[in-house]
Motif scaffolding. Structure first.
Motif, PDB file in Angstrom:
ATOM      1  N   THR A 192      -9.179  -6.089  -0.303  1.00 24.76           N
ATOM      2  CA  THR A 192      -8.470  -4.936   0.230  1.00 24.76           C
ATOM      3  C   THR A 192      -7.850  -5.240   1.588  1.00 24.76           C
ATOM      4  OG1 THR A 192      -8.665  -2.593   0.821  1.00 24.76           O
ATOM      5  CG2 THR A 192     -10.597  -3.990   1.238  1.00 24.76           C
ATOM      6  N   CYS A 193      -6.642  -4.714   1.778  1.00 18.05           N
ATOM      7  CA  CYS A 193      -5.958  -4.822   3.072  1.00 18.05           C
ATOM      8  C   CYS A 193      -4.861  -3.767   3.104  1.00 18.05           C
ATOM      9  CB  CYS A 193      -5.378  -6.221   3.275  1.00 18.05           C
ATOM     10  SG  CYS A 193      -4.634  -6.444   4.913  1.00 18.05           S
ATOM     11  N   THR A 194      -5.149  -2.647   3.725  1.00 15.69           N
ATOM     12  CA  THR A 194      -4.170  -1.567   3.852  1.00 15.69           C
ATOM     13  C   THR A 194      -4.021  -1.216   5.332  1.00 15.69           C
ATOM     14  OG1 THR A 194      -5.681   0.331   3.794  1.00 15.69           O
ATOM     15  CG2 THR A 194      -5.063  -0.668   1.666  1.00 15.69           C
ATOM     16  N   GLY A 195      -3.099  -0.318   5.613  1.00 13.15           N
ATOM     17  CA  GLY A 195      -2.904   0.140   6.989  1.00 13.15           C
ATOM     18  C   GLY A 195      -3.576   1.468   7.246  1.00 13.15           C
ATOM     19  N   ALA A 196      -4.537   1.837   6.413  1.00 14.24           N
ATOM     20  CA  ALA A 196      -5.202   3.137   6.544  1.00 14.24           C
ATOM     21  C   ALA A 196      -6.048   3.194   7.819  1.00 14.24           C
ATOM     22  CB  ALA A 196      -6.075   3.400   5.331  1.00 14.24           C
ATOM     23  N   THR A 197      -6.112   4.368   8.414  1.00 13.32           N
ATOM     24  CA  THR A 197      -6.930   4.542   9.620  1.00 13.32           C
ATOM     25  C   THR A 197      -8.362   4.936   9.283  1.00 13.32           C
ATOM     26  OG1 THR A 197      -6.134   6.826   9.793  1.00 13.32           O
ATOM     27  CG2 THR A 197      -4.957   5.153  11.066  1.00 13.32           C
ATOM     28  N   ASP A 198      -8.574   5.480   8.084  1.00 15.48           N
ATOM     29  CA  ASP A 198      -9.913   5.860   7.616  1.00 15.48           C
ATOM     30  C   ASP A 198     -10.299   4.981   6.438  1.00 15.48           C
ATOM     31  OD1 ASP A 198     -10.223   7.998   9.458  1.00 15.48           O
ATOM     32  OD2 ASP A 198      -8.900   9.224   8.195  1.00 15.48           O
ATOM     33  N   PRO A 199     -11.604   4.802   6.194  1.00 17.70           N
ATOM     34  CA  PRO A 199     -12.056   3.951   5.086  1.00 17.70           C
ATOM     35  C   PRO A 199     -11.492   4.383   3.737  1.00 17.70           C
ATOM     36  CG  PRO A 199     -13.890   4.442   6.529  1.00 17.70           C
ATOM     37  CD  PRO A 199     -12.745   5.304   6.993  1.00 17.70           C
ATOM     38  N   ILE A 200     -11.061   3.398   2.955  1.00 18.36           N
ATOM     39  CA  ILE A 200     -10.598   3.637   1.587  1.00 18.36           C
ATOM     40  C   ILE A 200     -11.779   3.620   0.632  1.00 18.36           C
ATOM     41  CG2 ILE A 200      -9.201   2.699  -0.311  1.00 18.36           C
ATOM     42  CD1 ILE A 200      -7.480   3.778   1.889  1.00 18.36           C
TER      43      ILE A 200
END
Length: 408
Positions: free
Chosen positions: A252-260
């Motif tokens: 996983t590697c996203t730009g989310a600020t909260d846990p996916i």
């Protein structure tokens, strides 16, 4: 060597985005470079373009300064504004004579690269040179230079440890996954479809990654990546909470600020499985909730762990620079006599022609009556003598010239 010039635009003196604007479209490259060579009467020319550099390498008998660079920019990139031309000309790096030669050697050996020790740069330089050679833009001088460039780079990559340990996040991440002992039939969940994920999946695909599903907010990007992998599934990120087909690894590697990957989602993904899982999380901040890392039977690989290894490897590569620079210095010293000898060889090409002309004039004009008065046997002997002298007058000066150059 005084004619050798390099004009360089790199990440060291320009913003990367600005460097990218100077890359010439491959479809236009021949016409633009030919026009450039003809316009400024360059003896030879080739062009280097990589992800973080654009360079013009040419032979030119006049001085090169920022004003001259601006002329080249204006001619080659007519779309640039006057402000752009000033930016590039002021920030360009100009190399001449031996500094140009040293620069080319350092570039080909990746000593000037954003990531020291990456071998791809040598292949890129050779490819760009070969392209210009086929177009007739280069000649004997640049042929000698490129032979030395390739020789030096191969020695450095062979005789030093500058390229031994990987430093890219994607490469190190894949090595960490390999250390987990995963089989080719492992099931992968890929979350995200950005550049880092693309690099990792390409590596995994080379190693027979077959069973994976890609989740991403923009489904079209996930579909593009799935097509490249061949047979992968692409689903919207919103469907992650409903996925129940099992997995061995999550990347996983996203730009989310909260846990996916929350506890609720992870429980659903497990779907009752108690086998040990692997999570490779390269997001900052992490896509994985802390309680998932703590409370479940899994091996967690974070970007922080990868970066620590990368930093250490960079230090070890940097320690090899002194040895690489010694190899460069030695190759430059070896190259100069070779270049001088080649120049003598080229200059001496006229010797055989001139000697033959002298012989022909002597036989057919100056001494024609005397020769015609000789009997056949005498004329045959004279011909043998003249042929012998001709050969010696051709070979002896060349041998002597080469010896003089070698002794210098």
């Amino acid at each position: 060597m005084k004619a050798l010039k390099v004009i360089s635009f790199t990440y060291k003196n320009c913003e990367l985005q600005a460097v990218g604007r100077l890359v010439i479209d491959p479809a236009e490259r021949f016409e633009k470079l030919k026009a450039l060579k003809d316009k400024f009467h360059f003896g030879e020319l080739f062009y280097i373009a990589t992800c973080n550099r654009v360079e013009f390498v040419f032979s030119y008998s006049h001085d090169v300064d920022s004003t001259f660079v601006k002329k080249i920019l204006k001619f080659t990139y007519p779309h640039l504004t006057a402000e752009d031309q000033s930016y590039y000309s002021v920030n360009s790096a100009i190399y001449t004579n031996m500094s140009a030669m040293e620069h080319l050697l350092r570039v080909s050996c990746s000593l000037e690269s954003l990531v020291v020790g990456e071998k791809e740069i040598l292949a890129q330089v050779r490819q760009m040179y070969d392209e210009c050679r086929k177009w007739g833009f280069t000649g004997d001088f640049f042929r000698l230079i490129m032979n030395r460039v390739v020789k030096t780079a191969k020695e450095i990559y062979t005789d030093t440890k500058i390229a031994e340990k990987p430093v890219s996040v994607a490469s190190l991440a894949c090595r960490k996954l390999r250390d987990e002992g995963l089989g080719y039939d492992s099931k992968f969940i890929i979350i995200g479809a950005g550049e880092t994920i693309q690099l990792i999946t390409k590596y995994l695909h080379k190693h027979n990654l077959k069973n994976c599903v890609i989740f991403n907010r923009t489904v079209s990007k996930a579909q593009e990546l799935a097509e490249e992998l061949g047979g992968a599934k692409a689903l919207p990120l919103s469907e992650l909470k409903n996925y129940r087909e099992g997995f061995d690894v999550i990347v996983t590697c996203t730009g989310a600020t909260d846990p996916i990957i929350t506890t609720e989602i992870y429980e659903g993904l497990l779907n009752g499985s108690t086998d040990k899982k692997v999570i490779l999380d390269l997001a900052i901040p992490n896509d994985t909730a802390e309680e998932v890392i703590t409370n479940y039977n899994l091996s967690f690989i974070s970007v922080q762990q990868i970066q620590e290894i990368a930093n250490q490897n960079v230090k070890e590569r940097q320690s090899e620079l002194v040895f690489a620079e010694q190899i460069i210095d030695l190759n430059i010293k070896e190259f100069l006599p070779i270049l001088r000898q080649r120049r003598v060889e080229l200059a001496m090409r006229e010797v055989p022609v001139k000697i033959k002309e002298i012989k022909q004039k002597a036989v057919e004009t100056v001494f024609v009556e005397e020769i015609n008065s000789l009997d056949p046997a005498s004329r045959e002997i004279l011909e043998k003598v003249l042929n012998y002298v001709e050969k010696k007058y051709i070979s002896v000066p060349m041998v002597m010239a080469k010896e003089i150059m070698i002794q210098q």
